[in-house]
Write a protein that holds these residues in place. Structure first.
Motif, PDB file in Angstrom:
ATOM      1  N   ALA A  47       0.979  -1.363   0.054  1.00  0.00           N
ATOM      2  CA  ALA A  47      -0.078  -0.107  -0.007  1.00  0.00           C
ATOM      3  C   ALA A  47       0.606   1.414  -0.023  1.00  0.00           C
ATOM      4  O   ALA A  47       0.397   2.158  -0.455  1.00  0.00           O
ATOM      5  CB  ALA A  47      -0.969   0.026   1.178  1.00  0.00           C
ATOM      6  N   TYR A  48       2.157   1.249   0.773  1.00  0.00           N
ATOM      7  CA  TYR A  48       2.635   2.491   0.907  1.00  0.00           C
ATOM      8  C   TYR A  48       3.205   3.119  -0.423  1.00  0.00           C
ATOM      9  O   TYR A  48       3.090   4.303  -0.804  1.00  0.00           O
ATOM     10  CB  TYR A  48       3.962   2.357   1.689  1.00  0.00           C
ATOM     11  N   PRO A  49       3.783   2.249  -1.481  1.00  0.00           N
ATOM     12  CA  PRO A  49       4.042   2.767  -2.770  1.00  0.00           C
ATOM     13  C   PRO A  49       3.097   3.616  -3.479  1.00  0.00           C
ATOM     14  O   PRO A  49       3.256   4.599  -4.061  1.00  0.00           O
ATOM     15  CB  PRO A  49       4.804   1.613  -3.318  1.00  0.00           C
ATOM     16  N   GLU A  50       1.973   3.068  -3.394  1.00  0.00           N
ATOM     17  CA  GLU A  50       0.634   3.999  -3.829  1.00  0.00           C
ATOM     18  C   GLU A  50       0.534   5.110  -3.209  1.00  0.00           C
ATOM     19  O   GLU A  50       0.055   6.188  -3.960  1.00  0.00           O
ATOM     20  CB  GLU A  50      -0.497   3.019  -3.974  1.00  0.00           C
ATOM     21  N   LEU A  51       0.756   5.242  -1.743  1.00  0.00           N
ATOM     22  CA  LEU A  51       0.427   6.367  -1.053  1.00  0.00           C
ATOM     23  C   LEU A  51       1.481   7.575  -1.562  1.00  0.00           C
ATOM     24  O   LEU A  51       1.183   8.530  -1.641  1.00  0.00           O
ATOM     25  CB  LEU A  51       0.637   5.965   0.378  1.00  0.00           C
ATOM     26  N   VAL A  52       2.604   7.136  -1.893  1.00  0.00           N
ATOM     27  CA  VAL A  52       3.731   7.877  -2.362  1.00  0.00           C
ATOM     28  C   VAL A  52       3.110   8.376  -3.587  1.00  0.00           C
ATOM     29  O   VAL A  52       3.419   9.574  -3.692  1.00  0.00           O
ATOM     30  CB  VAL A  52       5.234   7.157  -2.200  1.00  0.00           C
ATOM     31  N   ARG A  53       3.052   7.501  -4.408  1.00  0.00           N
ATOM     32  CA  ARG A  53       2.734   8.128  -5.986  1.00  0.00           C
ATOM     33  C   ARG A  53       1.680   8.996  -5.869  1.00  0.00           C
ATOM     34  O   ARG A  53       1.778  10.020  -6.303  1.00  0.00           O
ATOM     35  CB  ARG A  53       2.287   6.770  -6.606  1.00  0.00           C
ATOM     36  N   VAL A  54       0.626   8.786  -5.025  1.00  0.00           N
ATOM     37  CA  VAL A  54      -0.421   9.804  -4.966  1.00  0.00           C
ATOM     38  C   VAL A  54      -0.034  11.152  -4.333  1.00  0.00           C
ATOM     39  O   VAL A  54      -0.590  12.081  -4.787  1.00  0.00           O
ATOM     40  CB  VAL A  54      -1.668   9.101  -4.320  1.00  0.00           C
ATOM     41  N   ARG A  55       0.749  10.941  -3.186  1.00  0.00           N
ATOM     42  CA  ARG A  55       1.000  12.044  -2.316  1.00  0.00           C
ATOM     43  C   ARG A  55       2.018  13.038  -3.385  1.00  0.00           C
ATOM     44  O   ARG A  55       1.841  14.503  -3.443  1.00  0.00           O
ATOM     45  CB  ARG A  55       1.781  11.391  -1.383  1.00  0.00           C
ATOM     46  N   GLU A  56       2.919  12.263  -4.242  1.00  0.00           N
ATOM     47  CA  GLU A  56       3.633  13.328  -5.011  1.00  0.00           C
ATOM     48  C   GLU A  56       2.982  13.799  -6.086  1.00  0.00           C
ATOM     49  O   GLU A  56       3.401  14.959  -6.516  1.00  0.00           O
ATOM     50  CB  GLU A  56       4.704  12.456  -5.541  1.00  0.00           C
TER      51      GLU A  56
END
Length: 494
Positions: free
Chosen positions: A340-349
């Motif tokens: 889940a975290y890589p997706e969170l980073v992608r959306v956050r950026e």
């Protein structure tokens, strides 16, 4: 008894003196200021602003100030007001223009507004002295406004201020400040002392961090602190790629017998660390990104901190983690994750440059909680269904999925945290967090290992390390490299 009466008489005399005196500009400013501090709104507003637009040090100071205010307010309302039931001052001598439109109905001793103001300012000062001093005039004005508007005697204000300061120190006793929790001594390492930055070649990434209209050229920041340092820019129009600039900088630093420096965020620092290790150079980390996790764990919170360490020649050895995949090899200094975290980073950026890093992080977390799906992975040879697999370089403080800080960057272990993808895992994890049982929740598995093997990764799955996103290979292995990099840091007694 006579002393108490004398103090009471003095208190009333000072109150009457303030009421009788004309204070230029006070009638327009102080009643409004007093009202703005009702229920702590002024201070909570400042804390929220710092959390949104400030970096980690600002958020930490704001949180400490707000916690101190909460403790002071609770103490005033549960103990203070009930122990001494002093009546409010009579308003006959207070000019009508100064009086508040809504008069308080609680007892007068101690002043809750003064307790909150001093608690917030003291809490911030314990985390950052300069910011606390900047807030002191505002806190003092709120305290004085309570006497000026006729709702408190001076003694009420002084008692409230003392209670507020005590609350801030009580919070510090429970949650020590960063200065109190200096990292333990790590393996000392040899690194040259570079007065004025002579021999230091710094790569400054102009693309790091969340830029604003007040953004300052990183080259100017570095040169003003270390005039003898050489600065090479990347990350802007016309500049060479980061990898090529780092190679050039490392070659020059080795020729001069100096060190490689980097101004940027964790992704930039990670790239520089790999180059510094390959060239056998010490690394100077000048925090210039949005989060700066590695710099903060070194005890370096500003460019000035890094410059003092470079000039003193104070350095330690830290661990790195090698990520091995088919035909490729990478390293990281902070964290690795898949799920889940890589997706969170992608959306956050995607949102960060529009609305700021902190609000973007909140929106990204909401999005991921709604849309994330478990992955099927082989972890150290065992098939698992996971929502998130996290691995930290060295042990992190903090329970569950909220790793906070590392106190040792050379402990030789990987901090592995795995969230099961079983049915209702998210709800069970949330329930465990709310009930304080997160550490023992069957949904969360933790371990400390030296090597981690991950296989069976589906095509199109992404991973993240040190904030950078990449497509994950079908199989990969994480291995610890003990004391693989020499970095500058402040001495523990600074």
């Amino acid at each position: 008894m006579q002393k108490a009466r004398a103090l009471g008489s003095l208190d009333r005399a000072v109150f009457l003196t303030v009421a009788a005196r004309h204070w230029p500009g006070g009638d327009r400013v102080l009643p409004r200021l007093s009202r703005s501090a009702d229920h702590g709104l002024l201070w909570f507003g400042l804390a929220a602003g710092a959390a949104v637009v400030g970096g980690r040090p600002a958020r930490r100071a704001a949180l400490r100030g707000a916690a101190s205010l909460a403790v002071a307010s609770a103490t005033v309302n549960t103990i203070g007001k009930r122990s001494v039931r002093r009546l409010r001052p009579v308003l006959d001598t207070v000019p009508l223009v100064r009086r508040l439109s809504r008069q308080p109905f609680t007892t007068s001793f101690p002043s809750g507004h003064s307790a909150s103001a001093v608690a917030f300012a003291t809490g911030v000062a314990l985390e950052n002295r300069a910011w606390g001093l900047a807030l002191a005039p505002l806190a003092a004005s709120v305290c004085f406004s309570r006497v000026y508007t006729g709702v408190h005697y001076p003694g009420d204000v002084l008692a409230g201020a003392a209670l507020g300061a005590g609350a801030a120190f009580a919070v510090r006793g429970v949650a020590p400040t960063r200065a109190q929790l200096a990292p333990p001594a790590r393996p000392r390492a040899d690194a040259p002392a570079l007065p004025g930055g002579e021999g230091l070649v710094v790569v400054a990434n102009a693309g790091s961090g969340q830029r604003t209209v007040t953004w300052t050229d990183p080259a100017q920041v570095v040169r003003s602190a270390l005039p003898g340092a050489e600065v090479l820019m990347c990350g802007r129009d016309g500049a060479e790629p980061l990898e090529k600039v780092l190679e050039t900088a490392a070659s020059r630093a080795r020729e001069r017998g100096g060190a490689l420096g980097v101004f940027g965020g964790d992704g930039t620092v990670n790239a520089a660390a790999a180059v510094a290790r390959r060239y056998g150079l010490p690394l100077a980390v000048l925090p210039g990104g949005t989060y700066n996790h590695f710099a903060y764990d070194l005890g370096i919170e500003s460019v000035a901190d890094a410059c003092r360490a470079v000039e003193a020649g104070e350095a330690v050895a830290v661990d790195m983690v090698r990520v091995e995949g088919p035909g490729e090899e990478n390293r990281f200094l902070n964290t690795f994750s898949i799920g889940a975290y890589p997706e969170l980073v992608r959306v956050r950026e995607r949102w960060a440059r529009r609305i700021g890093a902190w609000p973007a992080g909140v929106l990204a977390a909401v999005h991921v909680l709604r849309t994330a799906r478990p992955l099927r992975l082989d972890v150290n040879g065992r098939p698992r269904r996971v929502w998130l697999l996290f691995a930290g370089n060295c042990a992190y403080r903090g329970l569950g999925l909220a790793p906070v800080r590392r106190h040792d960057l050379a402990d030789g272990v990987l901090d592995v945290r795995l969230v099961s993808g079983d049915r209702l895992a998210g709800a069970r994890l949330l329930l465990a967090a709310l009930t304080g049982g997160l550490k023992h929740s069957p949904v969360l598995r933790t371990s400390r290992v030296r090597k981690l093997r991950v296989g069976g990764v589906a095509p199109g799955t992404h991973l993240a390390y040190d904030g950078e996103i990449a497509e994950a290979p079908a199989e990969l292995t994480l291995r610890k490299e003990n004391e693989a990099l020499v970095v500058y840091r402040l001495p523990t007694d600074w």
